[in-house]
Structures are given as C-alpha cells and as structure tokens.
Design an enzyme around this catalytic site. Structure first.
Site, mmCIF file in Angstrom:
data_model
loop_
_atom_site.group_PDB
_atom_site.id
_atom_site.type_symbol
_atom_site.label_atom_id
_atom_site.label_comp_id
_atom_site.label_asym_id
_atom_site.label_seq_id
_atom_site.Cartn_x
_atom_site.Cartn_y
_atom_site.Cartn_z
ATOM 1 N N GLU A 104 67.034 -0.937 -29.908
ATOM 2 C CA GLU A 104 67.422 0.052 -30.897
ATOM 3 C C GLU A 104 67.527 -0.647 -32.260
ATOM 4 O OE1 GLU A 104 68.098 3.434 -30.489
ATOM 5 O OE2 GLU A 104 67.265 3.168 -28.464
ATOM 6 N N GLY A 155 60.324 -4.926 -31.519
ATOM 7 C CA GLY A 155 60.538 -3.488 -31.576
ATOM 8 C C GLY A 155 61.010 -2.881 -30.277
ATOM 9 N N VAL A 169 64.338 8.994 -22.454
ATOM 10 C CA VAL A 169 64.506 8.117 -21.283
ATOM 11 C C VAL A 169 63.135 7.566 -20.893
ATOM 12 C CG1 VAL A 169 65.287 7.940 -18.899
ATOM 13 C CG2 VAL A 169 66.417 9.539 -20.461
ATOM 14 N N GLY A 208 59.145 -0.283 -26.629
ATOM 15 C CA GLY A 208 58.041 -0.641 -27.511
ATOM 16 C C GLY A 208 57.612 0.540 -28.355
ATOM 17 N N ASP A 255 73.202 2.583 -24.798
ATOM 18 C CA ASP A 255 71.871 3.178 -24.684
ATOM 19 C C ASP A 255 71.581 3.611 -23.245
ATOM 20 O OD1 ASP A 255 69.151 3.747 -25.775
ATOM 21 O OD2 ASP A 255 68.594 2.188 -24.341
ATOM 22 N N LYS A 267 71.067 7.452 -21.573
ATOM 23 C CA LYS A 267 69.904 7.829 -20.775
ATOM 24 C C LYS A 267 70.324 8.391 -19.414
ATOM 25 C CE LYS A 267 66.772 4.489 -22.956
ATOM 26 N NZ LYS A 267 65.972 3.262 -22.802
ATOM 27 N N ALA A 289 59.501 11.378 -43.974
ATOM 28 C CA ALA A 289 60.743 11.029 -44.660
ATOM 29 C C ALA A 289 61.382 9.818 -44.003
ATOM 30 C CB ALA A 289 61.713 12.213 -44.625
#
Length: 815
Positions: free
Chosen positions: A665, A662, A607, A795, A676, A680, A503
């Site tokens: 985020e 990539g 993380v 990545g 971010d 973590k 989805a």
C-alpha cells in the site's frame, strides 16, 4: 424547371452568395431561386425594431450594422461599373427602413403590421442583391416581388395563404414570362388589400413550397448549412449521420419535435402534390443530402431519427372533479387556443383524474393564468387543483414509420434512459404510432439524445466514459492499458472507452471529448486545482452517459463519497478497500444504491488484485452454495516480504524493496500491521453472506509493540531497522521447523482471525511463490477438497488489469 431555396447562412455574406450562384449556374434548366435574408438579419431587424419602440437610441447602432452588411455585399458582388444603380436602390430601401424605425422610436410602439413591414426588408434586400449579382454575370435573370404572387389574409406575423388565388397568379406569371433565373424573396407575401405580410417561422421554405406546388414541379431543393436531415442534432450527438431517405410523415414528426433543418410549413403544400424535397448543403454541394419522399421506403429501419425540443413547461390539471365530467378537455384546450398558445404534447391518465400537457416556457405563465381563471369555480370548491407548472423541461422523441410494426421499441427507449438516471416525467405516443415522445429535465437532454442514438443507430458499440481518480502506480498502468487496448476493444468487443478526466489528490485534467496521452501526462503541470467534491461536481456537470468513476487510490475521503456518485447513476470501479471494509451499514447502502440507480459498483481488485476471488464467491452464493471455511494468504506484499526475507538482507530493506516494486500500500504500515489483510477478509466474509464488522476479526500482529503503533512511513522504517533481532528470531524459529512464514487469514465456525503462521511443507501455502495469493474455500459442495484460487496478488500491472476487467464487465452489461 428547378426551384432552389437558399437559407440565411447560405446568403450570409458575399462569399457565400457566390457559392449559391455557382450552384444555380450548374443547373441545366430554368431555375427559381428563393432566398432568405442575410444570415441573422431577421433577428437583428427584430431586435432593432424593439429597441426603437422602447425609445432606446442604441437602435441606430444596429441599423448601421444592417446598412453596412448590405452595402458590403453589393460592393463585393457587383462590378464597380455597375454598382451605382444597385447601391442607389439598396440605399433607397435602407432609408425607407430607417424612416420606419424612427417612427417606432418617436411613437414608442411596434404594431404587428409594422413588424411585418420592417422584417420584410431582410428578404427584399437580399433577393435584390442576389438578382443583381446574376445580372452582373450576364444571366437572363429577373427579380419577382413575392407579394405579387402569394396572397394572404391580414393576420400579421403568420399570414394565412389564399392558395386558390396564389396558385393562379403563380401559374399565370410563369406561363407569361420566360427567364433563365427567377429570384424571389422568401418569407414575404401580400394581403389582398396590398399590405405587406409575412409567413412566420420557416417562411422562406414555405414560399418555395407554395411555388413548387402551384407549378406541379417534381422536386424542391432546400439549400442550407448542413448536409441533410440527421439522425439527431449533430451539434449534440457527434455520431449522428445524414438520413439519405425519409418519408414526409417521418419528416413532419421530426420537424415538429425540433429538427430545425426543416419546417412543417415547407411540407404542407407539396405533400398532396407528391413533390420530393431535397435538403442540401451549400458548403458541400457534392453531398447527396436527404431526400424527403412520398414513395414507400424499402429499408427496415425501425427508428428514422431522434429529435428534441427544449424550453418546455410541463403543466398538469388534475382533481377528483374531472372524473367522468364531459367537456373538461374542451374547456382546457379552448381557453389555450383563444390565447394562441400552442400545445406541443398531451397525455391523459386513463382514470380521467388528470391531463398533462406541454407548452413552450414563454407561454407557461400566460397559460397558467388563463387556465386557473377558467376553472376558478372548480378550484374554489376543491374539485380541481390549480394547474401545476414545471419549468426547465425538454421533449425527446424517436420517430419512424416502422415503430408500430415492431415490439419492444418503447421498452428499449425507456430502459436506455433509465440506465442513465434520466427521469421520465411524462410519456405520449401518437395514434399513428409513428413517434414515441417523453418529457425529461432539460439538463438531461444532451445525455438522452446520445443514449438513444447509441441504442437505435450505432453499431452496437457501447461508449463508456471514464473518470480516473489516482494516476500513480496502479492508475498509471490502468491508463496505459486503456489507451493501448482501445482499438482492440472497439473492433472486437464493440466497446468504446473514453478517458474523460484524470485526477490526483490536488489537480484534475478534463476533456469532454476524451483526453489524449499528452494531456494525461500534463496533469501535474497544467491540471486545474481540485478541492474536495470538485471531481464529482465536474462529472455531474458534464452529465455524460455511461459515466464510471475509477478509483485507484487508498483515500478514505474518496471511498466515503461513493454514495454520492451512485446516486447520480455514476458507476464505480475501485481497488480502494476502505468503502467495503467500513461499517456494514455503509457497505450495504452502497449495494442498495447501486441497484436503485442502476449504477455498477465493482471492486474485484479489493481482494487478490486481478484474481477472480470476489466474483467466484458471488457465483457460489448465487448458485445456492454456502461458504463454511476460508483459509487464505491475501497479501501479495507480505508474501513477497516473507519469501524474500532469508536473513541475507535486513527486514526493513526487504520492505523498502516491496514498496519500490509497487507491491505494498502507499504506506507499508497498512500491510505490516495486518490492517490490509483484515480488510480483505472482512470483504470476503460480507460477500459470503456473513454480518461482520471490523472489530469482529482478531488480528495477531507480528510487529513488536513499538512498531505496531507507528503509521508514519519514515518512523516505521526506523523502528523496523532497530528491531531486526525480532524478525530474525521469527525467521530462525520457522527455519528450525522446516517451515515458512505466512500471514494467514482464516474463518471457521464463526471465528475470523489474521496472524503470522509457520507453514509446514505439506500445506498448500508452503510453496507459494513471490507475491502470489492463495484462497481455499470450503463449502457445502467443496467440503473435502477445497476450491482453490491462486495467482499474483500484488503489483500495479495485475491490479490495473483487474480494474480494467471490471470496466469491461460494466461495458458488457450495457451492451
């Protein structure tokens, strides 16, 4: 002499009857052929008779169908030159049936006696047509009227056979008559006063067994539409396989618990005569089928088969007035017996405070009424409570002669069910210890059969059903890895991964048998529209064993719905940091739900992407170590950005490149703002055993004031472009000191913070390449030299591999 019985599907039409004829002609001995009615005919006769008795004129439409099917069979099986007499006989019988139905219509009633006569036409007609088909092929064949050989009482609907008289009549007939082929209608018998009776459910099998026992034959063949008795219902359990040999006792247990290929009545006459029974497939006659034997089986299989019965009502009679009172059980079951209500399951508490039993759902209301009437006095004085009724139940049972000689079978059964959130409402084990049965919710029956079959029959191959949310960078790579490694996992790790659904934010694609690569690629073009909650509803509706949600998104709504998945025993693997970095209360609740409902909740990729950081903390804490200090570069994207930003390219272009590769985020602001990294660090602290909320971590943003408040991606890039001077000054200041810029997360002495730091050449963080992450743990055991974890921390490929690793962890746990 051979005896073969052909079921309804085997004689459903002319084409199938020709298959039966070929099978009989392949025998090198005289053969008795017992046939059922044409497939579905008995049910059609019953429906027609009921309609007629209700004065519903539409019964004639059904009658026309009955007529057409039989006449069509004659025309297809009998040469034109021989058809006249055969058609005349069939039409005469059909006219007789029509007259009976008209009588039901005019009188508005349908007695048990009339039912038996009407129902008998199915076998009477089919046996006549089959016998004439043999004759048309030049065979020395005779049709026998079963009523002349099998005598019963006048209990219509399920007549009781007089075996002494029937055995004598059968033996006399076959001693005095010599034919190559004898065709008999199954199911039909006759009372001693010449009234037509029927033998009840499985009556055709019963007819064949009665004849085989009377003649002391060595074996009986039952031909049907399956290749034998299966380890489980093959329509429900795709991995089910034919049981080549099974004892009569095991077969009786399986047939009692719903194995429809065999009826207990077929076993009763032949068991004392030690006659072997073969279940064969009319449509695959070369298949060996199943042999039901009285001989000892020399294999050591613990469980021979798994079966279930649906449409069950669980009833409980309980109360303090039952303890130590003699005769309660007798009264309970006697009143049910008087109403001809069959009890299929019984268990009683050792305290005698309650008796739990099961009946079919159709008998539940009548059973409730008569029991409450029987115990009316005790109920009125509170000694016994009115009987409770739970509908929508199913019984599952494992069966095997060797259950009694092996420890842990019941534990294996119930733990397998429990792991998949299948609630067990009642348990019983026969005194012979040949079966263990449990009452569960009917909606869980399919899952239960598959779970138990996997536990007892499959080659220790664990099937994990994946439901993937998010098919972008990370999700796409994960799906690629799963499809690429499926064969390896099955062969080497005994893990079968099935991709059931995928989805994105608006659409989903589902295939309960597993999605192909093509189907996954067609999500955007052919996926069904998905609204909030639809994905969870679909997973619970399918109710597959070992279901796992794989969340590859950064979506808050999805993360905040994890509790609903866990409550349904759906495991979760996620790289979405929102859930574990939300309130401490929600974080702890997810942990608790995971344990309560035996649903794995793994988030190693929260993380460090694919780095084993969280797993390392768990092992340290579990072994009694204590985390004292953390120093870490936890953002692979920010590390890439500050490694790539050397003044030759504007800062904004470096950010765009990181997004394109990539590493960031979906919205780079989450990385640049420090959100971010804070999430973590918060997760690491919680995993280390510290109670931290989001507000307890100090984030020192390196963004200019204007950029810190911008979350729209386009606006963010505009702001970054306009503030290039700010970033160039940060870079120059670090270069002047021979240092490098790193966004560092740190914890020491109860203080946690995130900020941009200038790292000198002697620090382990200085030589951190590309998108790598690094974590230093100072603990009671690692005080002077920290435990160091380092590697790629961003990545799609490495994040997907980390998610994949968590999925494999779940599979290994189930194994």
């Amino acid at each position: 002499m051979k005896i073969l019985k052909f079921g309804g599907t085997s004689v459903a039409n002319a084409e199938n009857i020709k298959r039966c004829i070929a099978i009989v002609e392949g025998k090198n001995d005289s053969t008795i052929v017992v046939v059922s009615a044409l497939g579905g005919m008995t049910d059609l006769l019953q429906t027609t008779a009921v309609l007629a008795s209700h004065k519903d004129s539409s019964y004639m439409q059904n009658y026309k169908t009955i007529e057409d099917r039989h006449l069509d069979a004659v025309r297809a099986l009998i040469p034109v030159s021989n058809q006249a007499s055969v058609l005349s006989n069939v039409i005469r019988q059909l006219n007789e049936l029509e007259t009976l139905l008209q009588g039901c219509f005019y009188l508005g009633e349908l007695s048990s006696k009339t039912k038996d006569v009407i129902f008998s036409f199915g076998e009477r007609l089919s046996s006549f047509i089959v016998s004439e088909a043999f004759k048309a092929r030049g065979k020395n064949c005779v049709r026998i009227d079963s009523g002349n050989l099998i005598k019963t009482n006048n209990r219509y609907g399920r007549a009781v056979v007089d075996f002494e008289m029937s055995d004598r009549l059968i033996q006399d007939y076959f001693r005095e008559n010599q034919f190559d082929i004898y065709v008999m209608p199954g199911f039909v018998a006759e009372s001693k006063d010449k009234q037509i009776t029927t033998l009840g459910r499985g009556g055709s099998d019963y007819t064949a067994a009665i004849v085989a026992a009377a003649l002391h034959l060595s074996e009986l063949e039952i031909w049907t539409d399956v290749s034998g008795i299966y380890t489980a219902n093959p329509k429900v359990v795709k991995q089910a396989r034919v049981i080549e040999q099974i004892s009569f006792q095991e077969a009786m247990e399986l047939s009692h618990f719903g194995a429809k290929v065999l009826y207990p009545s077929a076993i009763e006459p032949i068991l004392p005569k030690k006659i072997d029974l073969y279940i064969k497939n009319t449509f695959e006659p070369e298949s060996a089928g199943s042999r039901v034997t009285h001989c000892s089986l020399d294999d050591d299989r613990i469980v021979r088969g798994i079966s279930n019965v649906d449409n069950i009502a669980l009833m409980t009679l309980e109360g303090p007035g039952m303890v130590g009172v003699a005769g309660i059980s007798k009264r309970l079951f006697e009143v049910l017996a008087k109403q001809d209500i069959n009890v299929v399951f019984i268990t009683q508490a050792s305290s005698e405070h309650s008796i739990c039993f099961a009946v079919t759902s159709m008998d539940a209301m009548r059973a409730e009424q008569v029991i409450n009437e029987e115990f009316e006095f005790e109920i009125s004085y509170g000694k016994v409570r009115a009987v409770s009724v739970e509908l929508g139940m199913s019984i599952v049972a494992i069966v095997g002669n060797n259950i009694k000689s092996h420890q842990g079978v019941s534990g294996k059964m119930f733990s397998a069910l429990g792991r998949n959130n299948i609630n067990i409402c009642a348990i019983a084990q026969g005194a012979s210890e040949r079966n263990i049965s449990a009452v569960i919710l009917e909606k869980d029956a399919k899952k239960a059969l598959n779970v138990l079959h996997e536990a007892f029959f499959e080659e220790v191959v664990v099937q994990v059903n994946l439901f993937v949310m998010g098919v972008g960078n990370v999700g796409g790579k994960f799906i690629e890895q799963v499809q690429r490694q499926k064969l390896y996992l099955r062969e080497h790790l005994k893990i079968n991964l099935r991709l059931i659904a995928v989805a994105n934010s608006t659409q989903m694609m589902v295939n309960p048998e597993g999605l192909s690569d093509i189907e996954v690629s067609e999500l955007k073009a052919k996926g069904q529209v998905m609204q909030e909650g639809d994905f969870l509803r679909k997973i619970t509706e399918l109710n597959l064993r070992n279901s796992v949600l794989v969340d590859n998104t950064a979506n808050e709504t999805v993360a905040m719905s994890y509790h609903a998945y866990l409550r349904n025993s759906i495991g979760i693997v996620t790289c979405n940091k929102v859930a574990c970095s939300s309130s401490m209360e929600y974080y702890k609740s997810l942990k608790s739900l995971s344990k309560k409902y035996s649903a794995s909740f793994l988030y190693e990729t929260n993380v460090g992407a694919g780095l084993p950081i969280i797993d390392t903390i768990k092992n340290l804490v579990a072994s009694g170590d204590r985390i004292l200090e953390i120093q870490a570069v936890l953002s692979g994207s920010l590390n890439f950005i500050f490694n790539a930003y050397d003044g030759g390219m504007p800062f904004v272009e470096v950010v765009k490149k990181a997004k394109e590769l990539g590493y960031t985020e979906p919205n780079p602001y989450i990385d640049l703002s420090g959100v971010d990294v804070k999430r973590k660090l918060l997760i690491l602290l919680r995993e280390s055993g510290y109670f931290f909320e989001d507000v307890d971590i100090d984030v020192q943003s390196f963004l200019p004031h204007g950029g810190a408040a911008i979350s729209e991606e386009g606006e963010l890039y505009t702001a970054l472009e306009s503030q290039e001077d700010h970033f160039s000054q940060l870079l120059k200041a670090a270069n002047d000191k021979g240092a490098k810029l790193r966004v560092v997360a740190s914890f020491k002495q109860g203080k946690a913070e995130v900020g941009l730091r200038e790292i000198d050449q002697l620090h382990p963080f200085y030589h951190l390449e590309g998108k790598d992450n690094i974590v230093l743990f100072y603990t009671d055991r690692y005080k002077e030299q920290p435990l160091l974890i380092k590697g790629a921390g961003a990545g799609a490929e490495v994040t997907a591999s980390g998610i994949f690793a968590d999925v494999i962890r779940i599979a290994n746990k189930l194994n």
